[in-house]
Design a protein around this motif. Structure first.
Motif, PDB file in Angstrom:
ATOM      1  N   GLN A 129       0.845  -1.196   0.000  1.00 53.37           N
ATOM      2  CA  GLN A 129       0.000   0.000   0.000  1.00 53.37           C
ATOM      3  C   GLN A 129       0.881   1.248   0.000  1.00 53.37           C
ATOM      4  OE1 GLN A 129      -2.931  -0.168   3.085  1.00 53.37           O
ATOM      5  NE2 GLN A 129      -3.225   2.043   3.188  1.00 53.37           N
ATOM      6  N   GLN A 131       0.578   5.563   0.179  1.00 54.03           N
ATOM      7  CA  GLN A 131      -0.396   6.582   0.572  1.00 54.03           C
ATOM      8  C   GLN A 131       0.275   7.939   0.774  1.00 54.03           C
ATOM      9  OE1 GLN A 131      -3.390   5.571   3.657  1.00 54.03           O
ATOM     10  NE2 GLN A 131      -2.533   7.279   4.823  1.00 54.03           N
ATOM     11  N   VAL A 150      -3.237   3.929  -2.945  1.00 52.35           N
ATOM     12  CA  VAL A 150      -3.602   2.743  -3.713  1.00 52.35           C
ATOM     13  C   VAL A 150      -3.009   1.522  -3.019  1.00 52.35           C
ATOM     14  CG1 VAL A 150      -1.594   2.898  -5.242  1.00 52.35           C
ATOM     15  CG2 VAL A 150      -3.643   1.679  -6.012  1.00 52.35           C
ATOM     16  N   TYR A 173      -6.635  -4.364  -7.371  1.00 50.89           N
ATOM     17  CA  TYR A 173      -6.064  -3.063  -7.013  1.00 50.89           C
ATOM     18  C   TYR A 173      -7.147  -2.179  -6.402  1.00 50.89           C
ATOM     19  CZ  TYR A 173      -3.155  -5.143 -10.572  1.00 50.89           C
ATOM     20  OH  TYR A 173      -2.416  -6.032 -11.312  1.00 50.89           O
ATOM     21  N   GLN A 174      -6.758  -1.371  -5.423  1.00 49.56           N
ATOM     22  CA  GLN A 174      -7.727  -0.563  -4.692  1.00 49.56           C
ATOM     23  C   GLN A 174      -7.258   0.897  -4.556  1.00 49.56           C
ATOM     24  OE1 GLN A 174      -7.826  -3.595  -1.332  1.00 49.56           O
ATOM     25  NE2 GLN A 174      -9.974  -2.969  -1.352  1.00 49.56           N
ATOM     26  N   PRO A 175      -7.599   1.771  -5.491  1.00 42.00           N
ATOM     27  CA  PRO A 175      -7.384   3.200  -5.272  1.00 42.00           C
ATOM     28  C   PRO A 175      -8.430   3.725  -4.285  1.00 42.00           C
ATOM     29  CG  PRO A 175      -8.455   2.840  -7.383  1.00 42.00           C
ATOM     30  CD  PRO A 175      -8.141   1.482  -6.828  1.00 42.00           C
ATOM     31  N   TYR A 176      -8.054   4.698  -3.435  1.00 45.15           N
ATOM     32  CA  TYR A 176      -8.969   5.169  -2.395  1.00 45.15           C
ATOM     33  C   TYR A 176      -8.626   6.596  -1.986  1.00 45.15           C
ATOM     34  CZ  TYR A 176      -5.044   4.194   0.747  1.00 45.15           C
ATOM     35  OH  TYR A 176      -3.798   4.178   1.336  1.00 45.15           O
ATOM     36  N   GLY A 193     -13.504   3.950  -1.945  1.00 48.50           N
ATOM     37  CA  GLY A 193     -12.552   3.453  -2.913  1.00 48.50           C
ATOM     38  C   GLY A 193     -13.155   2.428  -3.854  1.00 48.50           C
TER      39      GLY A 193
END
Length: 225
Positions: A129, A131, A150, A173-176, A193
Motif C-alpha cells: 500500500q 499513501q 492505492v 487493485y484498490q485506489p482510495y 474506494g
C-alpha cells in the motif's frame, strides 16, 4: 444522540447491502499516518467489512505497526465474512504543511460464506500500500487528516461452491481517498474506494465486489504538543 444513532444505523445498512453475485467483499483500508514517535491510534468503523476496528503505534517517527479486524454478519443475502490484517508501515518525515508519504506491507487472513449459492471458503491476502497524507491540517477550529492512496493485493482463495472445489488466485487493485475531521485527538472518519480485478479476469473465479468504504471514529493517543 438519537440522530447520531440513526445515522450509524443507516450507514451500516447501506454499507452492508451486498449483491448476491459476488464471492469476496474487500476489506476497507487501515490508513494510519503518524505525527510523531510513540503516537497510537484506535478506531472503529461500519462499512464494507461490516463492523471493524483498527489500531497502530508509531515505534519511531518513520516506522509503525498496524492491525485491523472486521466481521460482516450474514444479512438478507446470507453473505457473511470475517478478516484480520497486520502490517508494517514506513513513512517519510513530515514535510511542509505536515505532508507524509507512507508505504505499508502486510498480510491478512479470513473466511466467508454465502448460503444462497453454497459458497464457503478461506482466504489469505498479501498487499503493498502507498499513501500520501496530510496530518493535522487546520480547517477553521477543526483539525483534518486527508489521505489518498492505492493498495495492490494478491488474494488466494480456497473453498467450495455447491459442493464443488472453488479455488482461485488473483491480483486486484484498490485506489482510495478519505479524511478524518474533528478535534485534536478525536475525529470522524470516512473513506471511499474502488476494487479492480485484472483485465480479462472480471467474470472468472472469485468475483470481487468493486466498491469498498467505511464511516467511523478515530482516536489519537498522544501528547498535544
Amino acid at each position: 444522540m438519537k440522530k447520531i444513532a440513526c445515522l450509524i444505523g443507516a450507514c451500516y445498512s447501506l454499507y452492508s447491502c451486498k449483491p448476491p453475485s459476488y464471492s469476496y467483499v474487500p476489506a476497507t483500508m487501515n490508513t494510519t499516518a503518524y505525527s510523531r514517535a510513540g503516537e497510537g491510534q484506535l478506531g472503529f468503523m461500519f462499512g464494507s467489512p461490516g463492523i471493524g476496528a483498527k489500531g497502530g503505534v508509531a515505534i519511531t517517527k518513520n516506522i509503525s505497526v498496524n492491525a485491523w479486524a472486521g466481521a460482516l454478519p450474514a444479512g438478507n443475502d446470507n453473505y457473511g465474512s470475517k478478516e484480520f490484517e497486520v502490517s508494517l508501515g514506513i513513512q517519510t518525515n513530515p514535510q511542509q504543511e505536515h505532508h507524509v508519504t507512507s508505504f505499508y506491507i502486510g498480510h491478512s487472513g479470513g473466511s466467508n460464506e454465502k448460503k444462497r449459492t453454497g459458497l464457503t471458503g478461506d482466504f489469505n491476502r498479501t498487499f503493498l500500500q502507498v499513501q500520501q497524507s496530510a496530518i493535522d491540517a487546520r480547517l477553521g477550529a477543526a483539525r483534518l487528516d486527508g489521505f489518498l492512496g492505492v493498495q495492490v493485493n494478491y488474494l488466494s482463495y480456497e473453498g467450495t461452491k455447491e459442493s464443488a472445489p472453488f479455488n482461485d488466485y488473483l491480483w486486484y487493485y484498490q485506489p482510495y481517498f478519505g479524511f478524518a475531521i474533528g478535534g485534536n485527538n478525536v475525529r470522524f472518519e470516512i473513506l471511499q474506494g474502488l476494487a479492480i480485478k485484472n483485465t480479462g479476469e472480471w467474470s472468472h473465479g472469485v468475483r470481487v465486489f468493486p466498491w469498498f468504504g467505511h464511516v467511523g471514529m478515530l482516536v489519537k493517543i498522544r501528547n498535544n504538543k
